[in-house]
Design an enzyme around this catalytic site. Structure first.
Site, mmCIF file in Angstrom:
data_model
loop_
_atom_site.group_PDB
_atom_site.id
_atom_site.type_symbol
_atom_site.label_atom_id
_atom_site.label_comp_id
_atom_site.label_asym_id
_atom_site.label_seq_id
_atom_site.Cartn_x
_atom_site.Cartn_y
_atom_site.Cartn_z
ATOM 1 N N HIS A 241 0.819 -1.209 0.000
ATOM 2 C CA HIS A 241 0.000 0.000 0.000
ATOM 3 C C HIS A 241 0.856 1.263 0.000
ATOM 4 O O HIS A 241 0.660 2.161 -0.824
ATOM 5 C CB HIS A 241 -0.915 0.005 1.224
ATOM 6 C CG HIS A 241 -1.801 1.206 1.301
ATOM 7 N ND1 HIS A 241 -3.014 1.277 0.660
ATOM 8 C CD2 HIS A 241 -1.631 2.404 1.929
ATOM 9 C CE1 HIS A 241 -3.567 2.458 0.891
ATOM 10 N NE2 HIS A 241 -2.739 3.160 1.665
ATOM 11 N N HIS B 222 3.219 6.212 -2.179
ATOM 12 C CA HIS B 222 3.904 7.390 -1.647
ATOM 13 C C HIS B 222 5.415 7.343 -1.856
ATOM 14 O O HIS B 222 6.144 8.050 -1.166
ATOM 15 C CB HIS B 222 3.611 7.529 -0.148
ATOM 16 C CG HIS B 222 2.172 7.737 0.165
ATOM 17 N ND1 HIS B 222 1.500 8.901 -0.123
ATOM 18 C CD2 HIS B 222 1.247 6.903 0.723
ATOM 19 C CE1 HIS B 222 0.239 8.796 0.262
ATOM 20 N NE2 HIS B 222 0.057 7.588 0.775
ATOM 21 N N LYS C 205 -4.894 10.114 -8.608
ATOM 22 C CA LYS C 205 -4.480 10.303 -7.220
ATOM 23 C C LYS C 205 -4.642 11.792 -6.978
ATOM 24 O O LYS C 205 -3.811 12.606 -7.407
ATOM 25 C CB LYS C 205 -3.020 9.869 -7.013
ATOM 26 C CG LYS C 205 -2.465 10.140 -5.607
ATOM 27 C CD LYS C 205 -2.986 9.158 -4.581
ATOM 28 C CE LYS C 205 -2.294 9.324 -3.233
ATOM 29 N NZ LYS C 205 -2.772 8.372 -2.215
#
Length: 466
Positions: A338, A353, A401
């Site tokens: 994730h 990220h 995103k």
């Protein structure tokens, strides 16, 4: 800072083209004090060759002395930071070594096939025993002197060939000594705020890339997150020196990124080979300053965090790589997937990220950068190319995103250390003030748990000053 210190020191050594025995001892002392992690050893050696090229001249004697200086530096790095992989070879032949080196230097170039032959030669055909390693490396320099010429380009090519030989020798017959954090750290970790601990991680990250040197970003236009228009015609990354991706922690990290199915709700199948890659990555990052500091901090401030490094690695595997259910009925997700590789959930990009994976996907044409997000306050510094923290908007495989904040240029071990530290010894939200050298960021490092493991972790910029 680490890179600049040694680059400056190498230039100082090359300025008079001599290295006395006393100076050799000084080189070793500097290496001991710097205590470079395994990821920096190739850089230390190759930088000696790279900077040495700048000191080549049209004088043969000067160039001969330059090769001797580089050999002294390489000798110091190997003796101080590496150890031999012991395999005896009674049939080792010095003449074959010298013949191979001369054949390499004849055309002053090494292609992929010849490089592979070097690895096979040192690993299988004529493996040097422990007591002949120094002879073998020094022979490359000694024979290289015979191939010096009056042409600068030819001599640059010669140095590249010698570097390739030494690289093959070190990769097959040596290994880094086990790394142990020796930097000055607080004696009482319990009294250290997590914000101060994060700064220690930053300062220990010698594997971080330098903006506008190792990579260049093009931030282009800014926007509010709810604006529909694309404010960036070009990719975010204008260039990246991808040689950094060959460093052990980067290489081990990148090997993990194709192990996942992005769509949540689809059960993840972890193969034996993928499990080995997980463990290899964890062992690699534990040979770094940030992760060893993280371990010490978590032992002092966390709950039942094992002091034994082996047991701590098992804990890291549990919180980062063990699967759990995020959507659907099967085990479809993990903390690592994730946070670093990203997921697609309900028609949106979730997680994702990490700057390294962003760059890789952008180069493939799978990521479309749409601009940076304006800061929350008008008093915040302007977003520019030397920022180590960016809040941006992008599309991944056509999926938006809307807002994502990522560190830029940092090493995998830094992010793993920061998020692990906040998860094991921090709160759900952790305020961190970080001086990156070019800017100061006030960040909120958010950590959410799922089934006792990392559900997500990322930073949010609260304030930004130049």
């Amino acid at each position: 800072m680490f890179d600049q210190v040694f680059e400056s020191y190498y230039r100082e050594i090359f300025s008079d083209l001599t290295v006395s025995n006393e100076e050799s001892d000084t080189i070793k002392e500097k290496l001991v004090k710097a205590n470079p992690p395994p990821d920096k050893l190739v850089w230390l050696r190759s930088s000696a060759f790279r900077i040495g090229c700048q000191f080549l001249s049209d004088d043969r004697d000067s160039n001969t002395n330059l090769l001797r200086c580089i050999n002294r530096i390489v000798h110091a790095v190997e003796n101080t930071c590496m150890e031999p992989i012991v395999r005896e070879n009674e049939d080792f032949c010095e003449e074959e070594v010298q013949e191979l080196f001369r054949n390499v230097f004849i055309d002053l170039s090494i292609d992929g096939e010849e490089n592979q032959e070097l690895f096979e030669f040192f690993n299988e055909t004529n493996r040097p025993p422990k007591n002949r390693l120094h002879f073998t490396r020094a022979a490359a320099f000694r024979i290289g002197v015979d191939f010096l010429s009056e042409e600068r380009e030819s001599n640059v090519s010669l140095l590249k060939c010698i570097n390739a030989i030494v690289h093959a020798l070190e990769m097959t017959c040596m290994r880094p000594k086990p790394f142990e954090l020796k930097a000055e750290i607080p004696s009482n970790m319990i009294e250290l705020r997590i914000s101060d601990a994060a700064q220690y991680l930053w300062d220990l990250d010698v594997n971080r890339l330098t903006p506008n040197e190792d990579y260049q970003i093009n931030v282009q236009g800014g926007k509010k997150s709810y604006w529909n228009e694309d404010k960036a015609e070009d990719p975010l990354f204008a260039s990246v020196d991808t040689s950094a991706f060959r460093r052990p922690t980067y290489k081990a990290f990148i090997a993990l990124l194709d192990n996942y199915t992005a769509q949540t709700g689809q059960r993840e199948i972890v193969t034996y080979a993928e499990k080995k890659e997980n463990w290899a990555f964890l062992h690699a990052i534990m040979q770094s300053g940030p992760m060893q500091f993280c371990h010490k901090y978590c032992v002092a401030n966390g709950n039942d965090v094992p002091e034994d490094p082996t047991e701590f690695i098992k804990l890291l595997n549990c919180i980062w790589f063990e699967l759990y259910r995020r959507a659907g009925s099967g085990q479809d997700s993990s903390g690592f997937e994730h946070v670093f590789a990203g997921e697609l959930k309900n028609g949106k990009v979730s997680g994702f990220h990490n700057w390294v994976y962003y760059y890789i996907e952008e180069k493939k044409g799978k990521v479309d950068y749409r601009g940076y997000i304006y800061p929350k306050s008008y008093s915040d510094a302007t977003t520019n190319s030397n920022d180590h923290v960016l809040t941006i908007q992008f599309e991944w495989d056509g999926v938006l995103k809307n807002v994502g904040t990522s560190f830029i240029g940092v090493s995998p071990e830094f992010e793993m250390a920061l998020y692990t530290m906040c998860f094991l010894a921090g709160q759900q939200e952790n305020t961190i003030e970080l001086d990156t050298g070019t800017d100061t960021f006030k960040l909120n490092c958010k950590i959410y748990s799922m089934n006792g493991k990392i559900g997500t972790s990322y930073v949010e910029t609260l304030e930004h000053e130049d």
